[in-house]
Design a protein around this motif. Structure first.
Motif, PDB file in Angstrom:
ATOM      1  N   ASP A   1       0.956  -1.681   0.390  1.00 22.98           N
ATOM      2  CA  ASP A   1      -0.071   0.284   0.070  1.00 22.98           C
ATOM      3  C   ASP A   1       1.151   1.461   0.059  1.00 22.98           C
TER       4      ASP A   1
ATOM      5  N   ARG B   1     -10.256  -8.621   7.734  1.00 24.78           N
ATOM      6  CA  ARG B   1     -10.866  -8.686   6.092  1.00 24.78           C
ATOM      7  C   ARG B   1      -9.908  -7.838   5.177  1.00 24.78           C
TER       8      ARG B   1
ATOM      9  N   ASP C   1      -8.008  -2.682   1.978  1.00 25.90           N
ATOM     10  CA  ASP C   1      -8.276  -1.210   0.225  1.00 25.90           C
ATOM     11  C   ASP C   1      -7.465  -0.101   0.854  1.00 25.90           C
TER      12      ASP C   1
ATOM     13  N   GLU D   1      -5.113  -2.687  -1.317  1.00 31.77           N
ATOM     14  CA  GLU D   1      -4.649  -4.060  -2.065  1.00 31.77           C
ATOM     15  C   GLU D   1      -6.271  -4.565  -2.406  1.00 31.77           C
TER      16      GLU D   1
HETATM   17  N1  GLY Z   1      -5.036  -0.606   3.535  1.00 28.51           N
HETATM   18  C1  GLY Z   1      -5.432  -0.468   4.698  1.00 28.51           C
HETATM   19  C2  GLY Z   1      -6.074  -0.968   5.026  1.00 28.51           C
HETATM   20  O1  GLY Z   1      -7.948  -1.715   4.359  1.00 28.51           O
HETATM   21  O2  GLY Z   1      -6.884  -1.006   6.289  1.00 28.51           O
END
Ligand code: GLY
Ligand code: AMP
Length: 435
Positions: free
Chosen positions: A214, A289, A292, A294
């Motif tokens: 990320d 989970r 995001d 990623e």
């Molecule tokens: N990309 C960091 C998260 O989803 O927590």
């Protein structure tokens, strides 16, 4: 099968996009979704936190599998509710979701199970003085973390001891994060390169998806404020095959074993946020989970039918061989609203979406959009994730394609980083030069 995805971001768009390619998926719904998701799935106007309405919908529409994107419904116990009605749902139980919902739980769990992580202590309101003394024993910077969910804002990296003490006080005394800050973790700062590793697991069997990286900071060169993530790529070359095996041995296997021993087997996607330090791999955090942004680069690399795979996880019958290794690479450029991660405006018209997706290797995932009178408008801080996928695995080409597509998109105040993936290219170049 009929599938319901819960959430409304780029992560959920990527999941829906992949599920649409699964021939076993018939009806596909997303609650509440966004303008991009609306092109692939039927939107259900129900908030992701409204478990009762989601449950009613799933029963009425005979949903065979519900997939939960964000952490809040998971830590609130949506999985337990659905399972008590014999509905298959992808994600951990409320107890298992504590791995993200409480940093105190996660750190104590790692310590008990010998899982490598930063040295730390935990403190509550009656222990402020002890917290101050502990801070004096640590090298700078010091990391202060609120125990509970704080919308990605609960981690403060403090350059001075005074700032660390202020951070602790603002959390436990002033309650800037509400109950989430009743307890805090104070820990040493780790240096190295970060990687995000997602593991699909039914509690005992698991499969590790291609590792991603990320870009958390708002500005090029990893400078400026922390955000939810400004871009990502996968696979991340920093995680070599050898390091991947180490992660599985030292982190994944003991984590799954530890959760089983607690009587709360972990089922779903286990997100391991890792720091690759000179002393080895250390866990920065777990998430319960998919991450995001990623997911927008990892899910396109999953070879296999996603609906079938996630259903097997939910039913406790994952066959790791159902996920074949991928030879592709993907990169995602997040286009954000000017001012994010602080104040930003919404309701700006987005143009160029069609032109950006002209290249068959490019998908524009929507993160914060809605539709109004035939127009697509911005509705969040992170607006789009422009993702390019290269079948032959050439990351440099994928980056070029993603940026060319991003340039075609316009809205007032659109902002994106120009250096997504550069770290990987530098690493690949060094590796090539030394061979
Ligand atoms: N990309 C960091 C998260 O989803 O927590
Ligand atoms: P977390 O929510 O725990 O992942 O923290 C958010 C971000 O803060 C991480 O992705 C890291 O960039 C940074 N971070 C958290 N803990 C540490 C640490 N102990 N040392 C260095 N950076 C950290």
């Amino acid at each position: 099968m009929n599938v319901l995805v819960v959430g409304s971001g780029g992560r959920e768009h990527a999941l829906v996009w992949k599920l649409r390619r699964d021939p076993g998926v018939q009806k596909l719904y997303c609650a509440p979704g966004n303008a991009g998701i609306a092109q692939l799935a039927d939107l259900v106007p129900v908030n992701q936190a409204d478990t009762n309405s989601l449950l009613t919908f799933a029963r009425q529409e005979r949903i065979d599998l519900t997939i939960v994107g964000p952490e809040q419904p998971l830590t609130a116990g949506i999985v337990d509710r659905f399972e008590s009605h014999d509905l298959a749902i992808f994600g951990p139980s409320q107890s298992a979701a504590r791995i993200e919902g409480s940093k105190v739980f996660a750190k104590d769990f790692m310590k008990r199970n010998g899982i490598p992580t930063a040295r730390y202590k935990r403190f509550s309101v009656s222990e402020i003085h002890e917290a101050e003394s502990f801070i004096q024993t640590l090298h700078l910077p010091v990391v202060v973390k609120a125990d509970g969910l704080a919308g990605g804002k609960g981690v403060i990296i403090c350059e001075t001891q005074k700032l660390a003490i202020d951070a602790v006080q603002s959390m436990v005394l002033d309650k800037v994060f509400g109950n989430a800050g009743e307890r805090v973790i104070i820990e040493e700062f780790l240096e190295g390169e970060e990687a995000s590793v997602f593991v699909l697991t039914d509690g005992s069997d698991f499969v590790t998806l291609p590792p991603a990286q990320d870009h958390k900071r708002i500005l090029d060169g990893d400078l400026g404020r922390n955000t939810g993530g400004m871009g990502a790529y996968a696979p991340a070359p920093v995680v070599t095959e050898k390091i991947k095996r180490l992660i599985e041995e030292e982190v994944v296997v003991p984590t799954l074993e530890g959760m089983r021993k607690l009587g709360t087997p972990y089922r779903g996607c286990l997100y391991c946020g890792l720091m690759l330090t000179e002393e080895g791999v250390k866990v920065l955090e777990y998430n319960c989970r998919f991450g995001d942004p990623e997911t927008q680069v990892v899910v396109p690399l999953v070879e296999g039918n996603l609906g079938e795979i996630l259903l097997s996880v939910a039913k406790g019958k994952l066959d790791p061989r159902s996920v074949a290794p991928s030879s592709s690479s993907a990169v995602c450029i997040v286009v954000a609203s000017e001012g994010y991660p602080d104040h930003y405006e919404v309701g700006k018209e987005i143009t160029g979406l069609q032109a950006a997706a002209d290249d068959i290797d490019v998908v524009v995932f929507h993160a914060g959009t809605n539709q109004h009178g035939g127009k697509v408008l911005t509705s969040g801080g992170r607006v789009l994730g422009v993702t390019a996928i290269e079948k032959n695995g050439n990351l440099e080409k994928a980056i070029g394609k993603a940026y060319r597509a991003t340039e075609k998109i316009a809205f007032e105040g659109a902002y994106y980083r120009r250096d997504i993936g550069r770290k990987a290219l530098n690493r690949l170049k060094v590796t090539a030069d030394t061979q």
